[in-house]
Design an enzyme around this catalytic site. Structure first.
Site, PDB file in Angstrom:
ATOM      1  N   THR A 221      35.715  24.147  36.119  1.00 37.98           N
ATOM      2  CA  THR A 221      36.654  25.096  35.612  1.00 37.98           C
ATOM      3  C   THR A 221      37.951  24.750  36.185  1.00 37.98           C
ATOM      4  O   THR A 221      38.213  23.886  37.219  1.00 37.98           O
ATOM      5  CB  THR A 221      36.299  26.336  36.049  1.00 37.98           C
ATOM      6  OG1 THR A 221      36.085  26.336  37.676  1.00 37.98           O
ATOM      7  CG2 THR A 221      35.104  27.118  35.777  1.00 37.98           C
TER       8      THR A 221
ATOM      9  N   GLU B 117      32.327  28.881  31.733  1.00 39.59           N
ATOM     10  CA  GLU B 117      31.072  29.291  32.359  1.00 39.59           C
ATOM     11  C   GLU B 117      30.013  29.872  31.166  1.00 39.59           C
ATOM     12  O   GLU B 117      28.914  29.864  31.380  1.00 39.59           O
ATOM     13  CB  GLU B 117      31.171  30.466  33.361  1.00 39.59           C
ATOM     14  CG  GLU B 117      31.525  30.056  34.923  1.00 39.59           C
ATOM     15  CD  GLU B 117      33.149  30.142  34.934  1.00 39.59           C
ATOM     16  OE1 GLU B 117      33.904  29.740  33.931  1.00 39.59           O
ATOM     17  OE2 GLU B 117      33.719  30.009  36.037  1.00 39.59           O
TER      18      GLU B 117
ATOM     19  N   LYS C  10      49.632  46.399  40.290  1.00 42.73           N
ATOM     20  CA  LYS C  10      49.036  47.871  40.839  1.00 42.73           C
ATOM     21  C   LYS C  10      50.418  48.496  41.280  1.00 42.73           C
ATOM     22  O   LYS C  10      51.000  48.173  42.316  1.00 42.73           O
ATOM     23  CB  LYS C  10      47.961  47.471  42.025  1.00 42.73           C
ATOM     24  CG  LYS C  10      47.496  48.906  42.352  1.00 42.73           C
ATOM     25  CD  LYS C  10      45.920  48.575  42.963  1.00 42.73           C
ATOM     26  CE  LYS C  10      45.357  49.977  42.887  1.00 42.73           C
ATOM     27  NZ  LYS C  10      43.883  49.892  43.340  1.00 42.73           N
TER      28      LYS C  10
ATOM     29  N   TRP D 289      46.942  51.280  37.572  1.00 45.35           N
ATOM     30  CA  TRP D 289      47.161  49.846  37.206  1.00 45.35           C
ATOM     31  C   TRP D 289      48.055  49.754  35.857  1.00 45.35           C
ATOM     32  O   TRP D 289      48.194  50.584  34.997  1.00 45.35           O
ATOM     33  CB  TRP D 289      45.707  49.337  36.589  1.00 45.35           C
ATOM     34  CG  TRP D 289      44.725  49.299  37.727  1.00 45.35           C
ATOM     35  CD1 TRP D 289      43.758  50.091  38.121  1.00 45.35           C
ATOM     36  CD2 TRP D 289      44.764  48.236  38.838  1.00 45.35           C
ATOM     37  NE1 TRP D 289      42.988  49.559  39.287  1.00 45.35           N
ATOM     38  CE2 TRP D 289      43.697  48.474  39.506  1.00 45.35           C
ATOM     39  CE3 TRP D 289      45.412  47.064  39.224  1.00 45.35           C
ATOM     40  CZ2 TRP D 289      43.252  47.967  40.743  1.00 45.35           C
ATOM     41  CZ3 TRP D 289      45.130  46.457  40.165  1.00 45.35           C
ATOM     42  CH2 TRP D 289      44.287  46.837  41.111  1.00 45.35           C
TER      43      TRP D 289
HETATM   44  P1  AMP Z   1      38.648  29.216  31.153  1.00 47.97           P
HETATM   45  O1  AMP Z   1      37.489  28.704  31.814  1.00 47.97           O
HETATM   46  O2  AMP Z   1      39.591  27.876  31.549  1.00 47.97           O
HETATM   47  O3  AMP Z   1      38.449  28.857  29.508  1.00 47.97           O
HETATM   48  O4  AMP Z   1      39.195  30.524  31.293  1.00 47.97           O
HETATM   49  C1  AMP Z   1      38.651  31.389  31.189  1.00 47.97           C
HETATM   50  C2  AMP Z   1      39.524  32.802  31.249  1.00 47.97           C
HETATM   51  O5  AMP Z   1      40.395  32.736  30.056  1.00 47.97           O
HETATM   52  C3  AMP Z   1      38.783  34.192  30.971  1.00 47.97           C
HETATM   53  O6  AMP Z   1      37.781  34.501  32.013  1.00 47.97           O
HETATM   54  C4  AMP Z   1      40.040  34.920  30.573  1.00 47.97           C
HETATM   55  O7  AMP Z   1      40.650  35.356  31.708  1.00 47.97           O
HETATM   56  C5  AMP Z   1      40.905  33.960  29.905  1.00 47.97           C
HETATM   57  N1  AMP Z   1      40.508  34.204  28.293  1.00 47.97           N
HETATM   58  C6  AMP Z   1      40.176  33.480  27.764  1.00 47.97           C
HETATM   59  N2  AMP Z   1      40.150  33.911  26.198  1.00 47.97           N
HETATM   60  C7  AMP Z   1      40.733  34.874  26.355  1.00 47.97           C
HETATM   61  C8  AMP Z   1      41.425  36.070  25.376  1.00 47.97           C
HETATM   62  N3  AMP Z   1      41.100  35.845  24.087  1.00 47.97           N
HETATM   63  N4  AMP Z   1      42.230  36.855  25.844  1.00 47.97           N
HETATM   64  C9  AMP Z   1      42.468  37.113  27.254  1.00 47.97           C
HETATM   65  N5  AMP Z   1      42.064  36.153  28.083  1.00 47.97           N
HETATM   66  C10 AMP Z   1      41.327  35.287  27.672  1.00 47.97           C
END
Ligand code: AMP
Length: 541
Positions: A185, A330, A439, A444
């Site tokens: 990640t 994940e 915050k 929020w």
């Molecule tokens: P990654 O593992 O790098 O793909 O990151 C995952 C994270 O990206 C998620 O937990 C979200 O915080 C963010 N994310 C993915 N898709 C979206 C979306 N459509 N809108 C807002 N946040 C997103």
């Protein structure tokens, strides 16, 4: 009583075997790192993957070995996906945009045995080669003609490796629970963590994303994943395409607006997928050149929240339907998609856009809930927000070589780190990343909502809202924007634009104008950097 059905394992090799058998002439088109467009079929890709599998066996690769890739989206990367996992080894895709020291950390942590590297990244790998402890050999993903002259001894050429072996190879059968691929990640906090997918999770995820209510893949589709194969397996597209016979188009390293437009047009792409930052460049090119891509019907936007104005531009200016998706490394990564019903498509524009800004509903297989700080589930009323938790057969249950995951609870749910609401119909909407919420005075403020308003201003190209320390309110929102080309909005313009659109106390305290926003390896705005840079901004005004 057990059912009397065959227990055939769900294996990744069967996806390509099926593609080669049933859609033998289905096309895979790649813009190569060397320049020219390469095209061949699923049958060709299968043959070459088997040659590569024979080569890997000759190199001493065994079940469970990790094989690293540092590469763009292209046909050789596709072959490595299948040959490595097909053998029972683990395809470890790496993000070349990470800091070199992080890359070295990841390679050592995964104990990669071999590395497959695109030409672009040869200098990168040479710079860290001395730090790599487990790597026995490096293969450069090119042909003899393009091999760099300066490489060290023992570095091999991909085409030589493949051509030295026959395609006489039978994919082995093993448990579908066997690990197939590994992806770390982004690691915005602490060291990156490895997500270890299995054959079963990958095949089930492919079934799910191919469904009509998700990406609706079949032979009539030409699909171009802009999302990299090193970011959560290009959202699973390289697995779901041979499963369904859809044409697959790889953009290689050319991700700018003009290059993408050319490939989308030439290959009559119907569906493309990527993060919002890529689409900013594409839309701006389309506006400048005065036209979009006639064949393009749908664009999947995910990875970060797409601004409302972006959804509107795709749909109304260029006639391309937006599929908003949410997921995580994940989760293989698809967790939810927003595909509108017939009725919803006919809603008045504002109501339709409100709905499309939501991250959507989970496909069958993913369960979701939002919980309060004590872990108690909150009502599905579209208003109550809390941390989003998920579970399902393609959600990880821990991290590679990490004894205890703090993200998993005893009941087997994964805490996503996202704050969200879920409405009566199951539409989930992310309010914010836990750490990005502002915050203020104990309440929020959603940075996503403020960014949405900012980017709907006609002079604003990109926006990021961060919370910065404030003596009285704990935190107050600061808006960082990049203006559109040849536009120079004033601070008063921008702040005035928020009036009536959000509660007065949500309106950012100040606006700073930048020429670009800092982006992380996966194209997301790095708010940690902005927070550091502007920590003193309000105090210093
Ligand atoms: P990654 O593992 O790098 O793909 O990151 C995952 C994270 O990206 C998620 O937990 C979200 O915080 C963010 N994310 C993915 N898709 C979206 C979306 N459509 N809108 C807002 N946040 C997103």
């Amino acid at each position: 009583m057990r059912g009397l059905m065959m227990n055939r394992p769900l294996l990744i090799s069967s996806l390509l075997e099926h593609g080669a058998r049933v859609y033998a002439d289905g096309e895979i088109v790649s813009r190569t790192v060397e320049g020219p467009i390469h095209r061949y079929t699923y049958a060709d890709a299968h043959r070459r993957s088997k040659q590569l599998a024979n080569a890997l066996v000759a190199l001493g690769v065994e079940e469970g070995d990790r094989i690293g890739t540092i590469a763009w989206n292209g046909y050789r990367h596709f072959e490595i996906y299948y040959a490595v996992s097909g053998l029972g080894a683990i395809c470890h895709t790496m993000n070349p945009r990470l800091h070199p020291s992080q890359l070295a950390y990841i390679i050592n942590h995964a104990k990669d045995k071999y590395l497959f590297v695109d030409l672009t990244f040869v200098p990168l790998i040479e710079a860290i080669a001395d730090k790599l402890k487990s790597v026995e050999g490096i293969v450069i993903m090119t042909d003899r003609e393009h091999m760099p002259s300066s490489v060290r001894d023992g570095v091999q050429c991909y085409e030589d490796v493949v051509h030295a072996h026959s395609d006489d190879f039978s994919w082995p059968e093993f448990s579908e629970q066997t690990a197939s691929s590994l992806c770390y990640t982004s690691g915005t906090t602490g060291n990156p963590k490895g997500v270890l997918y299995s054959h079963r999770s990958t095949v089930l995820h492919s079934f799910a994303i191919a469904l009509p209510g998700v990406l609706h893949l079949d032979e009539s589709q030409s699909v171009l994943p802009v999302v990299p194969m090193f970011h959560a397996n290009a959202w699973g597209i390289p697995y779901a395409t041979p499963m369904t016979g859809a044409k697959l188009v790889f953009p290689g390293p050319a991700l700018d607006g003009p290059s993408l437009t050319e490939l989308l047009r030439d290959e009559e792409v119907t569906l493309t997928a990527g993060v919002p930052t890529v689409w900013v460049g594409l839309l701006s090119h389309w506006r400048e050149s005065g036209s979009g891509v006639p064949s393009l019907q749908r664009v999947v936007v995910g990875g970060s929240a797409p601004p409302r104005a972006m959804i509107d531009a795709f749909e109304r200016e260029f006639g391309v339907a937006v599929i908003h998706g949410w997921g995580m490394t994940e989760m293989s990564p698809v967790g939810s998609v927003n595909v509108l019903s017939f009725k919803e498509r006919a809603l008045p524009v504002d109501a339709r856009l409100d709905l499309q800004c939501k991250q959507g509903r989970p496909p069958f297989g993913v369960e979701m809930k939002v919980v309060d700080e004590q872990g108690k589930p909150l009502p599905r009323d579209g208003k109550s927000f809390g941390e989003l938790k998920v579970r399902g057969p393609w959600v990880c249950n821990g991290y590679y070589r990490l004894r205890r995951s703090t993200m998993h609870d005893e009941d087997g749910w994964l805490a996503t780190g996202d704050y969200a609401t879920i409405d009566e119909r199951g539409f989930m909407q992310i309010t914010d990343r836990k750490k990005d919420l502002v915050k203020s005075g104990g309440e929020w403020i959603s940075s996503i909502e403020l960014e949405d308003v900012a980017t709907s201003h006609p002079d604003v190209a990109q926006a990021a809202v961060i919370g910065i320390p404030d003596e009285k309110w704990t935190e107050r929102p600061l808006l960082v924007i990049v203006a559109k080309k040849n536009r120079s909005p004033t601070k008063e313009d921008i702040l005035g634009f928020f009036k009536g659109k959000v509660a007065d106390w949500w309106i950012p305290d100040d606006v700073v104008f930048e020429t670009e926003l800092p982006l992380g390896g996966t194209g997301k705005v790095q708010k940690t950097l902005l927070r550091e840079r502007f920590a003193q901004h309000l105090a210093e005004r």
